[in-house]
Each structure stands twice: as C-alpha cells, then as structure tokens.
Design a protein around this motif. Structure first.
Motif, PDB file in Angstrom:
ATOM      1  N   ARG A 198      -9.348  75.270 -11.010  1.00 48.78           N
ATOM      2  CA  ARG A 198      -8.916  74.526 -12.204  1.00 48.78           C
ATOM      3  C   ARG A 198      -9.026  73.021 -11.982  1.00 48.78           C
ATOM      4  O   ARG A 198      -9.419  72.276 -12.886  1.00 48.78           O
ATOM      5  CB  ARG A 198      -7.477  74.906 -12.568  1.00 48.78           C
ATOM      6  CG  ARG A 198      -7.348  76.289 -13.179  1.00 48.78           C
ATOM      7  CD  ARG A 198      -5.981  76.484 -13.821  1.00 48.78           C
ATOM      8  NE  ARG A 198      -5.875  77.818 -14.388  1.00 48.78           N
ATOM      9  CZ  ARG A 198      -5.407  78.879 -13.738  1.00 48.78           C
ATOM     10  NH1 ARG A 198      -4.972  78.739 -12.492  1.00 48.78           N
ATOM     11  NH2 ARG A 198      -5.364  80.059 -14.323  1.00 48.78           N
ATOM     12  N   ASN A 199      -8.662  72.570 -10.789  1.00 41.73           N
ATOM     13  CA  ASN A 199      -8.764  71.140 -10.490  1.00 41.73           C
ATOM     14  C   ASN A 199     -10.220  70.681 -10.503  1.00 41.73           C
ATOM     15  O   ASN A 199     -10.523  69.574 -10.967  1.00 41.73           O
ATOM     16  CB  ASN A 199      -8.145  70.856  -9.119  1.00 41.73           C
ATOM     17  CG  ASN A 199      -6.633  71.007  -9.127  1.00 41.73           C
ATOM     18  OD1 ASN A 199      -6.007  70.951 -10.180  1.00 41.73           O
ATOM     19  ND2 ASN A 199      -6.047  71.208  -7.961  1.00 41.73           N
ATOM     20  N   ALA A 201     -11.366  70.515 -14.199  1.00 49.31           N
ATOM     21  CA  ALA A 201     -10.774  69.341 -14.854  1.00 49.31           C
ATOM     22  C   ALA A 201     -11.471  68.062 -14.405  1.00 49.31           C
ATOM     23  O   ALA A 201     -11.731  67.163 -15.217  1.00 49.31           O
ATOM     24  CB  ALA A 201      -9.282  69.272 -14.547  1.00 49.31           C
ATOM     25  N   ALA A 202     -11.798  67.980 -13.100  1.00 49.86           N
ATOM     26  CA  ALA A 202     -12.468  66.777 -12.586  1.00 49.86           C
ATOM     27  C   ALA A 202     -13.862  66.623 -13.188  1.00 49.86           C
ATOM     28  O   ALA A 202     -14.295  65.511 -13.494  1.00 49.86           O
ATOM     29  CB  ALA A 202     -12.552  66.861 -11.058  1.00 49.86           C
ATOM     30  N   ASN A 207       0.843  75.760  -3.182  1.00 46.48           N
ATOM     31  CA  ASN A 207      -0.599  75.746  -2.941  1.00 46.48           C
ATOM     32  C   ASN A 207      -0.832  75.395  -1.469  1.00 46.48           C
ATOM     33  O   ASN A 207      -1.319  74.328  -1.124  1.00 46.48           O
ATOM     34  CB  ASN A 207      -1.253  74.713  -3.865  1.00 46.48           C
ATOM     35  CG  ASN A 207      -2.754  74.753  -3.780  1.00 46.48           C
ATOM     36  OD1 ASN A 207      -3.334  75.760  -3.406  1.00 46.48           O
ATOM     37  ND2 ASN A 207      -3.390  73.655  -4.123  1.00 46.48           N
ATOM     38  N   ILE A 253     -13.860  69.964  -4.380  1.00 44.63           N
ATOM     39  CA  ILE A 253     -14.168  69.368  -5.683  1.00 44.63           C
ATOM     40  C   ILE A 253     -15.518  68.673  -5.641  1.00 44.63           C
ATOM     41  O   ILE A 253     -16.345  68.820  -6.556  1.00 44.63           O
ATOM     42  CB  ILE A 253     -13.056  68.397  -6.104  1.00 44.63           C
ATOM     43  CG1 ILE A 253     -11.764  69.171  -6.390  1.00 44.63           C
ATOM     44  CG2 ILE A 253     -13.470  67.580  -7.330  1.00 44.63           C
ATOM     45  CD1 ILE A 253     -10.578  68.295  -6.724  1.00 44.63           C
ATOM     46  N   LEU A 273      -5.974  77.608  -8.634  1.00 40.60           N
ATOM     47  CA  LEU A 273      -5.595  76.214  -8.862  1.00 40.60           C
ATOM     48  C   LEU A 273      -6.688  75.258  -8.384  1.00 40.60           C
ATOM     49  O   LEU A 273      -6.963  74.248  -9.037  1.00 40.60           O
ATOM     50  CB  LEU A 273      -4.275  75.907  -8.146  1.00 40.60           C
ATOM     51  CG  LEU A 273      -3.751  74.475  -8.302  1.00 40.60           C
ATOM     52  CD1 LEU A 273      -3.519  74.145  -9.774  1.00 40.60           C
ATOM     53  CD2 LEU A 273      -2.457  74.293  -7.506  1.00 40.60           C
ATOM     54  N   ALA A 274      -7.324  75.579  -7.267  1.00 45.38           N
ATOM     55  CA  ALA A 274      -8.406  74.726  -6.763  1.00 45.38           C
ATOM     56  C   ALA A 274      -9.566  74.702  -7.750  1.00 45.38           C
ATOM     57  O   ALA A 274     -10.174  73.646  -8.003  1.00 45.38           O
ATOM     58  CB  ALA A 274      -8.866  75.227  -5.400  1.00 45.38           C
ATOM     59  N   LYS A 307      -4.311  73.314   0.405  1.00 52.32           N
ATOM     60  CA  LYS A 307      -3.935  71.990   0.905  1.00 52.32           C
ATOM     61  C   LYS A 307      -4.183  71.839   2.398  1.00 52.32           C
ATOM     62  O   LYS A 307      -4.276  70.727   2.906  1.00 52.32           O
ATOM     63  CB  LYS A 307      -2.460  71.726   0.613  1.00 52.32           C
ATOM     64  CG  LYS A 307      -2.171  71.415  -0.851  1.00 52.32           C
ATOM     65  CD  LYS A 307      -0.716  71.048  -1.062  1.00 52.32           C
ATOM     66  CE  LYS A 307      -0.455  70.659  -2.507  1.00 52.32           C
ATOM     67  NZ  LYS A 307       0.958  70.303  -2.755  1.00 52.32           N
TER      68      LYS A 307
END
Length: 495
Positions: free
Chosen positions: A345-346, A349-350, A254, A266, A342-343, A258
């Motif tokens: 999904r994070n 989830a948060a 990732n 987020i 992935l970003a 990053k």
C-alpha cells in the motif's frame, strides 16, 4: 539459536529444555554444546557506499574477535598472529587482513579447542542486495566472495559452514571452487519445518505467554501465509516481537517490513514503471497474480527482467506462492498477510503521489464496468506509456502479454481472460463468461503494416481505435496516433 545449541562456550542447555529437539537424546548427546562455533552476522548493516562497506566489514570482524578473545590464551598462538589479532580487534586491519579474518579465527579457535570449527554466516546477502540498490553491487560481491572463499576453501580447520540468506547463494558466485555445497531454497521440502513457525508452534508460544487461542486469529491475519516447501508457516520474527510475557494485548505492528529498509522496496517498485503497481493493486484487492518465478536469480537482471523481479519479491517474503492451481502463465502469487500488504500500500501511494495524473487500477476497473470507452482509452494509453522497462513493444506478443496482465485483475468482475491467435498478426483477448454472452469485452490486437488502415467494426457496435507505433525516448515508451513503420492497432469492441 543454532549457535547456542552447538557452541562449547558456555552451557545453554536450559534454552532447549522441553523443546522438540530435546526429545532426540542421541542427537543432543552428539552435538549439543559439543562444537567450537563462530557466528558472523551481516543482517543489520546499512552500508550505502563501498567505503562504508569496508569500514563495516572491519566492524563485523571486530565483533567476531571480541566475542572470541579467549583464543588468545592458547599456548600455540604465534607473535605474528597476536599482532594480526590486535589489529583486527582495533578495527585497523588492511583490506587483505580484514577479508582474511574469518579464516584466521577458524585457525585459532580450532587450535584452542583441538577440534574443527562450525561457521555460521547469517544474512550474507543483505549487504549485497543493499549494495545493488546503492550502486556498488559488483564491488560488494567481490568483497563478500573474497571473505567467504578464504574462510571456506580448503580450510582444514573447518568442519562445516551454514550460510543463510534470502536469495540463492550460487548466483552471487560466492562459492566457486568450494566442494560439497548443498543449496536449499524456500521451495525445498527438506528443511521446511526449520525456517518459520507452524500453527501448532504458534499456539504453544501463545499459551506459554499466557494468551488464549483467540489471539491466534490476529497472528494468522498479520504474520502467517508463507510456504516453505509444502508447509504453511508464520513469520517467527514478528510473532516473537509482538508478544508480552504477562498476556497483555498483542502488539500487532509492522515489524518484519521495518526490519528491512522500506525505501529499498518502494524504490524497487517505483523504478519499474506502472506494471508492478497495477499488479500490487490487483494483489491488494485479494486476487492472485500469475508470474513465472525461479529459485535461481541474478540480481542485476532485475532492472529489465520480469521473472527476476517477481522471483526476488517471492524469495524475500513480499509475495507467497498460493495453493491455487498453477497456470501455464506461471505460479499463482499473493500477498502473504496484512503486515506485508502495508508495504505494498505504501508503494502504491508513493507511485500515485509522484504520478498524480495516472489513473489508478480501480479507475480502469470502473471504466470497464461502465463500458466507458473514452475512459478505457485514457487508462490504456497511460499504462502503455509508463510500462517500461518490462514492456518493450517490439512485437505482437509483447502487447498480448501486457494486455493479458492488465486484464487479469478484472476477471473477478467480468470472467476469465481467453486468448485466440488469428494468424501471425492478430490476437483476440476476450474477457467474460464462456458461450455467446453479450456481456463479453473483446480486445483485438492487430500488428499492421505501415499506412495500412484499420478495418471498421460491425455496424451498431461502439468502436475505439488506439493506434500507436513503437518509439522510445530514454526509458519511456512514447505513444503516437500517427501512422509509422511497425504500427499497432488496438481495437476495443464494447458490446
């Protein structure tokens, strides 16, 4: 690379041997290593207060002066200029001396080389965007505007300036009063080959690093998917940082996400309520969302303007315009690749970790599939309650837009959402195949007057009424099942 191609300081021609640009011999004779060139980079600065930004700007100018210290050998430099140079080099400049540093360097460099200077500014907007998230946006804009305007406005020592960023420069007001400014966004086809790798280029890079073409599949999955103009491109940063010279297994990571501050993304997603999260879940299921986007944004509007929000995510690479047909509701947007997924999904989830009683979009999808009117009601109540700041609940059109956006994500399961207005106070949203199919789900939105009673559905049809009035407490929409002025009725007929 642009710096190494242009600069007169050193000889870097070997970097460009056997590259496409080397084939244009006339262009190379005119420009390669022919111009005094200075590069100022703002992309790797993590300033979270204005005081840090001032100190950070001193550090940026220190690096610029240290890299070009040779200009002090000029016989034309004056004693006051030498003192200013040393002050900036030692990071002791006043506010005015610091923001005037780029202008001073163009002056000194031009006199040393007896030629006008090319100025390269990279990621000018990174510090501005981060300042917005940390509460000193206006101060940062003023600081950057002062530095860049002093560098470029009526500067006789400057040949050309190239300023690169992800958000449209003119809307930060950085170049007011500067003539001959050309702006090229990611939607502009003029330089579409210059801001990413084409598939042909990635193939060549892989072969040069001793990989076979099967490695291209991984690259496509994780790092492709961006459209610059009309050309599909790979993210060059992630491509180059995932390779090894000896052909070892590609390190799929990732990388690009990053390189930014993931908490900014987020935080941006979470501060705008449930609607961006629902859209993220739709995107992660492989479907497009349709939003109005523009190349020109004003970042402060991102707080409560949906078009600015989705435009920002598109400009910064979190979303890409799909090749599918544009709808009247906007451009088709999608997640470009697995790296960016992935970003999202994070962020999802948060959100659900913080609001752990909120039903996820998959729960809503299941409630429709099972024709569970109670579960549908629970989902819609939660979504409306947590939908600010983009949803205002002022009129029928607001509710119509909210429901249409929520239902778009289940079109793959149930068929297309169609909308029909019946006068000024009723809108019917139909989810399902065309024709007289019994598989349709019909949502009727009615703007009712105070104390007006909702009409019953047809006999034999399960019915669920969700009545609520427009009330606000802080930034949260409060649902009410009581009658009040501006009452809205949401009737769900489950056939």
């Amino acid at each position: 690379m642009l710096y190494y191609f242009l600069t007169v300081n050193g000889r870097y021609s070997q970097l460009f041997q056997n590259l496409t640009i080397a084939k244009d011999r006339h262009f190379c004779r005119m420009h390669q290593n022919k111009h005094p060139t200075m590069s100022v980079r703002f992309g790797y600065n993590y300033w979270i207060t204005y005081e840090q930004a001032i100190d950070g700007m001193r550090q940026v100018m220190h690096k610029l002066f240290l890299r070009n210290k040779y200009v002090m050998k000029s016989v034309n430099i004056t004693e006051p200029e030498k003192r200013k140079f040393e002050v900036i080099l030692n990071k002791n400049g006043t506010h005015d001396e610091t923001i005037d540093a780029i202008r001073l360097m163009t002056d000194l460099m031009s006199r040393y080389h007896h030629s006008r200077v090319i100025l390269l500014v990279d990621a000018y907007d990174t510090s501005i965007n981060r300042a917005f998230f940390h509460g000193f946006y206006s101060q940062m804009v003023n600081l950057m505007r002062s530095a860049l305007q002093r560098a470029m406005e009526r500067n006789p020592f400057l040949l050309k300036a190239v300023v690169m960023g992800t958000t449209l420069v003119s809307y930060h007001g950085l170049f007011l009063g500067i003539n001959f400014v050309e702006i090229h966004s990611v939607w502009s086809p003029k330089y579409q080959y210059c801001f990413g790798f084409t598939e042909e280029e990635v193939k060549k890079v892989l072969l040069d690093h001793n990989y076979n073409e099967r490695a291209l599949d991984n690259m496509r999955e994780f790092y492709e998917g961006y459209y610059i103009g009309n050309k599909k491109m790979f993210n060059p940063y992630s491509v180059m940082n995932s390779l090894h010279r000896d052909g070892q297994t590609i390190a799929i990571k990732n990388l690009w996400v990053k390189s930014a501050d993931p908490m900014d993304f987020i935080d941006l997603m979470l501060r705008h309520g449930i609607l961006p999260i629902l859209n993220a879940e739709i995107l992660l299921s492989g479907q497009d969302i349709y939003k109005v986007v523009t190349a020109a944004i004003e970042l402060p509007k991102i707080k409560d303007d949906e078009m600015t929000f989705w435009s920002y995510l598109t400009q910064t690479g979190y979303l890409a315009i799909s090749t599918q047909t544009r709808r009247s509701t906007g451009e088709a947007l999608r997640v470009p690749n697995r790296e960016v997924a992935l970003a999202f999904r994070n962020a999802v989830a948060a959100y659900y970790k913080h609001f752990n009683t909120t039903p996820q979009y998959e729960d809503f999808r299941g409630s429709l599939r099972d024709r569970n009117s109670t579960a549908i009601k629970v989902c819609l109540e939660e979504y409306v309650n947590k939908s600010t700041p983009f949803f205002h609940g002022r009129n029928l059109a607001d509710f119509e837009g909210l429901m249409t956006g929520i239902l778009r994500g289940v079109e793959r399961d149930h068929g297309t959402v169609t909308k029909h207005r019946e006068g000024d106070h009723t809108s019917t949203l139909t989810l399902g195949p065309s024709g007289n199919s019994t598989e349709k789900l019909v949502f009727v939105l009615t703007e009712a007057k105070a104390k007006e009673k909702a009409t019953d559905a047809k006999v034999g049809v399960k019915k669920m009424f969700l009545k609520f009035c427009r009330m606000f407490q802080g930034n949260e929409t409060i649902l009410s099942l009581s009658m009040c002025d501006g009452l809205f009725e949401l009737r769900l007929d489950v056939k």
